[in-house]
Structures are given as C-alpha cells and as structure tokens.
Design an enzyme around this catalytic site. Sequence first.
Site, PDB file in Angstrom:
ATOM      1  N   CYS A 126      42.941  35.817  32.659  1.00  0.00           N
ATOM      2  CA  CYS A 126      42.298  35.897  33.973  1.00  0.00           C
ATOM      3  C   CYS A 126      41.064  34.998  34.103  1.00  0.00           C
ATOM      4  O   CYS A 126      40.598  34.750  35.212  1.00  0.00           O
ATOM      5  CB  CYS A 126      41.923  37.337  34.289  1.00  0.00           C
ATOM      6  SG  CYS A 126      43.336  38.467  34.264  1.00  0.00           S
ATOM      7  N   HIS A 259      36.764  37.131  39.964  1.00  0.00           N
ATOM      8  CA  HIS A 259      38.164  37.418  39.642  1.00  0.00           C
ATOM      9  C   HIS A 259      38.532  38.733  40.306  1.00  0.00           C
ATOM     10  O   HIS A 259      37.806  39.726  40.201  1.00  0.00           O
ATOM     11  CB  HIS A 259      38.329  37.504  38.123  1.00  0.00           C
ATOM     12  CG  HIS A 259      39.619  38.122  37.698  1.00  0.00           C
ATOM     13  ND1 HIS A 259      40.838  37.728  38.205  1.00  0.00           N
ATOM     14  CD2 HIS A 259      39.882  39.119  36.813  1.00  0.00           C
ATOM     15  CE1 HIS A 259      41.792  38.457  37.660  1.00  0.00           C
ATOM     16  NE2 HIS A 259      41.234  39.305  36.808  1.00  0.00           N
ATOM     17  N   ASN A 289      45.783  41.859  41.425  1.00  0.00           N
ATOM     18  CA  ASN A 289      45.232  40.992  40.384  1.00  0.00           C
ATOM     19  C   ASN A 289      46.269  39.919  40.067  1.00  0.00           C
ATOM     20  O   ASN A 289      47.325  40.212  39.498  1.00  0.00           O
ATOM     21  CB  ASN A 289      44.912  41.830  39.143  1.00  0.00           C
ATOM     22  CG  ASN A 289      44.325  41.020  38.006  1.00  0.00           C
ATOM     23  OD1 ASN A 289      44.378  39.803  37.993  1.00  0.00           O
ATOM     24  ND2 ASN A 289      43.777  41.713  37.019  1.00  0.00           N
TER      25      ASN A 289
END
Length: 332
Positions: A126, A259, A289
């Site tokens: 990520c 993020h 996500n």
Amino acid sequence: MAQTPGPQQVYSRITGTGSYLPPKRVSNQQLAQQLAENGVETSHEWIVERTGIHARYFAEPDVPSSELGLHASRKALEAAGRTADEIDLIIVATSTPDMVFPSTASILQHKLGTQGCPAFDVQAVCSGFIYALTVADAMIRAGTAQRALVVGAEVFSRILDFQDRTTCVLFGDGAGAVVLEASERPGILASDIHADGQYRDILCVPGNVSGGGVIGSPLLHMDGQAVFKLAVGLLDKAARAALDKAGLALQDIDWLVPHQANIRIMQSTARKLHVPSERIVVTVDEHGNTSAASIPLALDHAVRSGQIQPGQNVLMEGVGGGFTWGAVVARM
C-alpha cells in the site's frame, strides 16, 4: 570577471493525473449477501462502522492489473498533454502483478504502444505509489529521465479470503497514474520512506510458486489491530519528516491525501497532524482499500473535482505490508 552561471536546478512536477475503476461496483449489501451464501455473516452497518467503506469495485477474472493501469495511464497522459512516446520512464507500483515476470510495467509499456524506455515494478504494497513517486523524482532530478509515468494498479479481489470477513470487506480493485516531468519549478518538494521487516507477518500473502503449485497461502492475512497501532504513529513521523525536509509547517498543507485504508486510521492520522477533516481527501467510502492504487486514485479524484488547485501543497502518505511506510510533499 563575470561568473559563469551554475547549472539550473532540476525538479520534478506532476503535470497530469488519471484513474480508472472497473465497471463492477459491489456495495456492502451485495457483498454481505454473497458472503452469507458461503456462511459468513456481515452487514452494511458492521462494515461502515469499522471501516467507513460503503462500496468497492471488482475487476472481471480476465482483467489484469496492467489493463486497469492502461486506462488510468491514458487519462494521465491526456491530462498532461503528452503521448506515450514522450515518456522515458515507466514505474508501476503493484502487489498483484499480471504474472511472476516480466514486470507489469513492461506489459503496460507494450499496451501503450511504445518501447525502449526503462520500465519496472515497485513492490511496497500500500506504500507502493509513495515509493514509486520517490524513485521517479530521484531519477528525474539525476537527469536519468525527463518524463515519467508513475502508476499504482491492483486487483486485490484475486487474493482475498472470502471466508474472512475482517479482510475481504476492505479491499477493491483500481488504478491511478500521474505524469511526472522535469521542471525548473519545484513540484515534488520532499519524501520520506521507510521499512521494517520485523513486522512482515502482520500484513502479508505468505505464499509462493514452486513446481507448478502454490507453497503456503495465496490469500491475504492481516492482524488489523497491529496494523492500526503501527500505522498512525509511523504515518505521523513520516509526514512530519517530509514536511521538515520541504521546509514547510503543518499549516502550510492545503490537502492531505492519505492511503485509503480505513477511515479510522485516516482520521486518527489527521488529528495527530492537526489537519481539519475538510482538508482530507476521502475516497475509501466508494473505492475501499485499493492498495498501491489508492493514493493516485484519490489524488486524481480531488484534482478533477476541483478540490486540489494548482499551486497548492499536498501531503500524500501511506503504510503497507513489509512493513513499509512513507510520505511525499508536492506542490501542484
């Protein structure tokens, strides 16, 4: 005697952004129904309360990361007023590559109809886009490249355990891209990236290919509480370090583009940085996500919606498996 002027300082600037989501939108209600058929109980309310997510997008089984990245790249190139042939560096951040090798970046390069420039993947989960942007900026500053295409592309739906409601509700598929160009004006002001392998087990896909089969698990495993505890503190440190390198204070940041992991992590980080909620770019509610794609997806959304304006200072930050984390400060 007149002095000879020194060499012109080279910076890198984001000149175009783009993003792409696959057509299949999966709401919490749809996902809960699908999970119920497999004996797994969850609900829209349970997911929203813990994550802030209302929906995510899943790619069809035959659509790889490079295809999502291709659509996002074309939009970024169009926004920058560039063609693929003008790009002399391609970096793709992904944890879900098209194949073991070659790189997804090489496959994307071919799909864009160009060849010759270096193309490679960055794997920092990520945090991948932050890492890739940092590498591209360094290569442009060093004169190795003039115009880079930096992409985050993921199909996390392929590695989810749909028997584990604590992880399968979190992730989605998508891609985001930016064109980064050499400039006399500062754009990427500073970055700060880190990793600590002692935490490798708290977020991982602990499998590998051997002899035509998979050794270990090919599905995502996560210790959510451990990730949360680490993430907030590390993001705060990285953000402050990047700002310090850039010579900026917290109040100089116009937008925080974190993020898009979980609304709780995002809000907790923003509070520690004293960033008001109205200055946080939030897309996790609709995208879930999307790992390395989440920051460029959110950035493009904010640029195209008119939230982020030219000349504003943007702080981007992320954490990922590895354990990796980092931040980038950019002037748009």
